[in-house]
Design an enzyme around this catalytic site. Structure first.
Site, PDB file in Angstrom:
ATOM      1  CB  SER A 150      -0.778  -0.032   0.887  1.00  0.00           C
ATOM      2  OG  SER A 150      -1.870   1.494   1.308  1.00  0.00           O
ATOM      3  CE1 TYR A 173      -2.831  -2.664   5.790  1.00  0.00           C
ATOM      4  CE2 TYR A 173      -3.104  -0.386   5.045  1.00  0.00           C
ATOM      5  CZ  TYR A 173      -3.463  -2.140   4.762  1.00  0.00           C
ATOM      6  OH  TYR A 173      -3.513  -1.999   3.216  1.00  0.00           O
TER       7      TYR A 173
HETATM    8  P1  NAP Z   1     -10.368  -7.395   2.786  1.00  0.00           P
HETATM    9  O1  NAP Z   1     -11.492  -8.177   1.736  1.00  0.00           O
HETATM   10  O2  NAP Z   1     -10.606  -7.884   4.053  1.00  0.00           O
HETATM   11  O3  NAP Z   1      -9.519  -9.214   2.219  1.00  0.00           O
HETATM   12  C1  NAP Z   1      -8.046  -9.782   3.186  1.00  0.00           C
HETATM   13  C2  NAP Z   1      -7.938 -11.520   3.232  1.00  0.00           C
HETATM   14  O4  NAP Z   1      -7.454 -11.800   3.622  1.00  0.00           O
HETATM   15  C3  NAP Z   1      -9.336 -11.875   3.005  1.00  0.00           C
HETATM   16  O5  NAP Z   1      -9.076 -12.757   2.006  1.00  0.00           O
HETATM   17  C4  NAP Z   1      -9.502 -12.681   5.011  1.00  0.00           C
HETATM   18  O6  NAP Z   1      -9.820 -14.115   4.984  1.00  0.00           O
HETATM   19  C5  NAP Z   1      -7.707 -12.987   4.420  1.00  0.00           C
HETATM   20  N1  NAP Z   1      -7.056 -12.647   5.589  1.00  0.00           N
HETATM   21  C6  NAP Z   1      -6.609 -12.197   7.046  1.00  0.00           C
HETATM   22  N2  NAP Z   1      -6.644 -12.675   7.274  1.00  0.00           N
HETATM   23  C7  NAP Z   1      -5.468 -13.853   6.636  1.00  0.00           C
HETATM   24  C8  NAP Z   1      -4.879 -14.788   7.536  1.00  0.00           C
HETATM   25  N3  NAP Z   1      -4.479 -14.794   8.712  1.00  0.00           N
HETATM   26  N4  NAP Z   1      -4.579 -15.651   6.430  1.00  0.00           N
HETATM   27  C9  NAP Z   1      -5.278 -16.505   5.812  1.00  0.00           C
HETATM   28  N5  NAP Z   1      -6.273 -15.026   5.016  1.00  0.00           N
HETATM   29  C10 NAP Z   1      -6.320 -14.132   5.775  1.00  0.00           C
HETATM   30  O7  NAP Z   1      -9.380  -7.062   2.072  1.00  0.00           O
HETATM   31  P2  NAP Z   1      -8.497  -6.186   0.843  1.00  0.00           P
HETATM   32  O8  NAP Z   1      -8.792  -4.859   1.080  1.00  0.00           O
HETATM   33  O9  NAP Z   1      -9.240  -6.897  -0.053  1.00  0.00           O
HETATM   34  O10 NAP Z   1      -6.752  -6.719   0.745  1.00  0.00           O
HETATM   35  C11 NAP Z   1      -6.713  -7.452  -0.182  1.00  0.00           C
HETATM   36  C12 NAP Z   1      -5.062  -6.591  -0.279  1.00  0.00           C
HETATM   37  O11 NAP Z   1      -4.655  -5.166  -0.561  1.00  0.00           O
HETATM   38  C13 NAP Z   1      -4.289  -6.690   1.108  1.00  0.00           C
HETATM   39  O12 NAP Z   1      -2.655  -6.863   1.420  1.00  0.00           O
HETATM   40  C14 NAP Z   1      -4.143  -4.645   1.738  1.00  0.00           C
HETATM   41  O13 NAP Z   1      -3.382  -4.651   2.662  1.00  0.00           O
HETATM   42  C15 NAP Z   1      -4.303  -4.537   0.639  1.00  0.00           C
HETATM   43  N6  NAP Z   1      -5.006  -2.852  -0.165  1.00  0.00           N
HETATM   44  C16 NAP Z   1      -5.890  -3.281   0.008  1.00  0.00           C
HETATM   45  C17 NAP Z   1      -5.823  -1.161   0.037  1.00  0.00           C
HETATM   46  C18 NAP Z   1      -7.473  -0.990   0.131  1.00  0.00           C
HETATM   47  O14 NAP Z   1      -8.302   0.082  -0.196  1.00  0.00           O
HETATM   48  N7  NAP Z   1      -8.437  -2.525  -0.191  1.00  0.00           N
HETATM   49  C19 NAP Z   1      -5.587  -0.779  -0.210  1.00  0.00           C
HETATM   50  C20 NAP Z   1      -4.108  -0.181   0.177  1.00  0.00           C
HETATM   51  C21 NAP Z   1      -3.939  -2.310   0.082  1.00  0.00           C
HETATM   52  P3  NAP Z   1     -10.826 -13.841   6.545  1.00  0.00           P
HETATM   53  O15 NAP Z   1     -12.231 -13.081   4.939  1.00  0.00           O
HETATM   54  O16 NAP Z   1     -11.157 -15.208   6.466  1.00  0.00           O
HETATM   55  O17 NAP Z   1     -10.927 -12.678   7.240  1.00  0.00           O
END
Ligand code: NAP
Length: 250
Positions: A150, A173
């Site tokens: 990020s 974070y």
């Molecule tokens: P999300 O919808 O909350 O998805 C996160 C995923 O990670 C879910 O499948 C969750 O599983 C899984 N997870 C969490 N802890 C875990 C563990 N211990 N072992 C295995 N899986 C685990 O979030 P997202 O926005 O799609 O995030 C995806 C990536 O994008 C992350 O690396 C995040 O930091 C990055 N990112 C997101 C944004 C944004 O604005 N959304 C911006 C910059 C970067 P559960 O369903 O079991 O919780």
């Protein structure tokens, strides 16, 4: 040996990871949909066109990681792409608003337990999964590792007083993504003389559970840069940090 290219996406049962899995499956990959809850992973595969298989994988659980790597070796023999996508934004109760997350994450008050939990998933989980999958990536003709990071972790951007988003830089974070960037570079440097490329991508501010759906981009937009890096050709870079607009300063 399995004839299709094989990709593992961690945390692919929802959000950006699920979209990355969809995009890679459409491009002909066998996609392993990493999910810490196997049932959620299996449910997610039903919405993916192509060869998608649920894989139980909790990135904070050493046994789960070892079992996943062994399963891949036994069934598929190699890994072409690893997308380290799984992450958490906080360790508090679900449904925390962005404002609540920012408040709880401030350096002066952040709970150490929460900082440790966030680093456990976002940093140590990536190191552990990558180490376990490296022997499988070495078996592939052109291994690719993509760490979903990020701009929130960019020290250059966040030390710039003209950046209006820098008030969001707390103690858990954002620094976990800074550390993830450092880990990306460490793996890239060590693997520089191999066929494996290691890069970090920022998907942008996207409406997912991570931010209580307060993000402004779609998961389709968010998946573009991680997928581009997963598909890099032999002349592609390694050890970079980028988004749709290009290179991001570390
Ligand atoms: P999300 O919808 O909350 O998805 C996160 C995923 O990670 C879910 O499948 C969750 O599983 C899984 N997870 C969490 N802890 C875990 C563990 N211990 N072992 C295995 N899986 C685990 O979030 P997202 O926005 O799609 O995030 C995806 C990536 O994008 C992350 O690396 C995040 O930091 C990055 N990112 C997101 C944004 C944004 O604005 N959304 C911006 C910059 C970067 P559960 O369903 O079991 O919780």
């Amino acid at each position: 040996m399995h004839d299709k290219r094989v990709a593992l996406v961690t945390g692919a049962n929802k959000g950006i990871g699920l979209q990355v899995a969809k995009d890679l499956a459409v491009r002909g990959f066998t996609v392993l949909v990493g999910s810490r809850d196997l049932e959620r992973g299996e449910a997610a595969t039903k919405g993916i066109a192509g060869d998608a298989r649920a894989l139980a994988l909790d990135v904070t659980d050493t046994k789960s990681i070892a079992a996943a790597a062994e399963g891949i070796r036994n069934e598929l023999g190699r890994l072409d792409v690893l997308v380290n996508n799984a992450a958490i934004s906080h360790a508090g109760k679900s449904g925390r608003s962005l404002e609540e997350m920012m408040k709880a994450g401030r350096a002066s008050v952040a709970s150490l337990d929460e900082v440790r939990s966030v680093f456990e998933t976002n940093v140590f989980g990536v190191i552990a999964v990558t180490q376990a999958m490296l022997p499988l990536l070495r078996e592939a003709p052109a291994g690719r590792i993509v760490n979903v990071s990020s701009t929130a972790g960019s020290l250059t951007r966040n030390s710039d007083p003209t950046n209006p988003l820098r008030s969001m830089f707390g103690a858990s974070y954002s620094p976990s993504k800074t550390a993830l960037n450092a880990i990306t570079l460490a793996f890239a440097l060590e693997l520089e003389s191999t066929r494996i490329k290691v890069n970090a991508a920022c998907p942008g501010f996207t409406a997912t559970d991570l931010n209580n759906f307060q993000g402004t981009r779609s998961v389709e937009q968010a998946a573009c840069e991680p997928v581009r890096l997963a598909l890099l050709g032999p002349d592609g870079p390694t050890g970079t940090f980028s988004n749709d607009d290009g290179v991001i300063p570390w």
